[in-house]
Design an enzyme around this catalytic site. Structure first.
Site, short mmCIF file in Angstrom:
data_model
loop_
_atom_site.label_atom_id
_atom_site.label_comp_id
_atom_site.label_asym_id
_atom_site.label_seq_id
_atom_site.Cartn_x
_atom_site.Cartn_y
_atom_site.Cartn_z
N GLY A 110 16.97 61.41 8.73
CA GLY A 110 19.00 62.13 8.11
C GLY A 110 19.43 62.60 9.91
O GLY A 110 18.94 62.05 10.69
N ASP A 151 26.58 56.07 18.16
CA ASP A 151 28.23 55.23 18.72
C ASP A 151 28.96 55.81 17.90
O ASP A 151 29.36 56.83 17.54
CB ASP A 151 28.58 54.71 19.65
CG ASP A 151 27.08 54.44 20.97
OD1 ASP A 151 27.72 55.36 21.21
OD2 ASP A 151 26.76 53.19 21.12
N ASN A 204 31.33 51.68 22.85
CA ASN A 204 31.23 51.38 21.49
C ASN A 204 31.76 52.36 20.30
O ASN A 204 32.64 51.74 19.50
CB ASN A 204 30.00 52.00 21.01
CG ASN A 204 29.50 50.26 21.38
OD1 ASN A 204 29.62 49.17 22.11
ND2 ASN A 204 27.56 50.53 21.91
#
Length: 320
Positions: free
Chosen positions: A229, A256, A43
């Site tokens: 966050g 990823d 990914n």
């Protein structure tokens, strides 16, 4: 010369679809499915390729699943280096429940890797490493591969004068930390696990990340905290990025993409803070994509204008 090499020892063929409602016993009529090559490093490579980076994806592959993954990566234009194994790569299945917006992710175990297979993989990685290259070791380890495999990769990369980025969990993460790497990207849950601390407040996460940098476990530590966050610690200081408020379609591949965004910037010799901002933007773009889809460059650049990297931030409680 390839500037970036990604390593995926436990790749997956990702299948995603959606249904109106998940109900036990009943036959669930699914929407058209999507197949994509997946697994941590795969990914990362897919996202880096979308961003225009020079990247090579190394991954283990065998049988029909491995051939399908190779075909899917070729369709996306991702340069790949499959390493032959006797087993077949795993499959992952993601279901979106339309009525609730809930996402259900089913991950099958990976194939058993023999000692000869993982040792030859390590040798091959050593041959692919280039001086000054960034190497990304990401995802889980399949059965048979020693838990210190990424620590061994770190030794190989260091010997080749490259820099290793590690995104994994549990004992493989612990072993890589002990060896020392260029960058670590644990989630909040993963950081709690390897430190043995509850980390219930933002300043506690900051202190834990800074401690890893001070002890030489990594030059850069990035902690992803989902809806709270993300946080960056490095020798230059510590920054917090509040989450961007967007419509979330799927969390598959967001971590990823975060790694990919940072590596994309670091490969261009941008500062850790600039790389951190691009990581946040890439992860957020992927959250807006369906299934195991990834964000595109236009989305990333648009979101990048909204990212805040705060050196001065308040302490906040974190979800347990």
């Amino acid at each position: 010369m390839t500037n970036i090499l990604t390593i995926t020892m436990n790749p997956a063929l990702d299948v995603s679809t959606a249904v109106d409602e998940v109900r036990h016993t009943s036959k669930l009529r699914c929407e058209p499915m999507h197949r994509r090559a997946g697994g941590g490093g795969v990914n990362v490579a897919r996202e880096l390729h979308r961003l225009g980076a020079d990247v090579l994806a190394f991954y283990t592959a065998g049988h029909s699943t491995g051939r399908m993954m190779w075909s899917l990566l070729q369709q996306e234009g991702v340069a790949c280096h499959p390493h032959a194994i006797s087993g077949s790569p795993r499959e992952s299945f993601t279901i979106l429940e339309r009525s609730t917006g809930h996402e259900y992710r089913f991950v099958l175990p990976g194939p058993e890797i023999t000692t000869q297979e993982w040792e030859s993989a390590l040798q091959e990685i050593g041959k692919l490493c280039q001086p000054q290259s960034l190497v990304v070791a990401s995802g889980s380890l399949p059965p048979g591969v020693p838990l210190d495999f990424f620590a061994r990769v770190a030794q190989v990369v260091q010997a080749a004068h490259g820099s290793l980025v590690v995104d994994t969990s549990g004992e493989p993460l612990r072993a890589a930390m002990e060896q020392g790497v260029f960058m670590l990207k644990p989630s909040l849950h993963e950081l709690r696990d390897v430190t043995g601390k509850p980390l219930t407040r933002l300043y506690e996460v900051r202190d834990a990340a800074q401690d890893l940098v001070a002890k030489g476990r990594a030059q850069i530590v990035v902690v992803s905290m989902g809806e709270m966050g993300a946080l960056l610690a490095c020798k230059q200081g510590c920054w917090y990025a509040p989450p961007l408020h967007v419509t979330v379609h799927s969390a598959v591949g967001a971590g990823d993409s975060f790694v990919a965004g940072m590596v994309w910037a670091l490969a261009e010799h941008e500062s850790p803070v600039q790389a951190f901002a691009k990581g946040v933007a890439c992860a957020t773009a992927t959250l807006q994509s369906l299934g195991s889809g990834l964000g595109d460059t236009a989305q990333v650049l648009e979101l990048l204008q909204r990212v805040q990297c705060l050196a001065d931030f308040a302490d906040e409680p974190l979800p347990v």
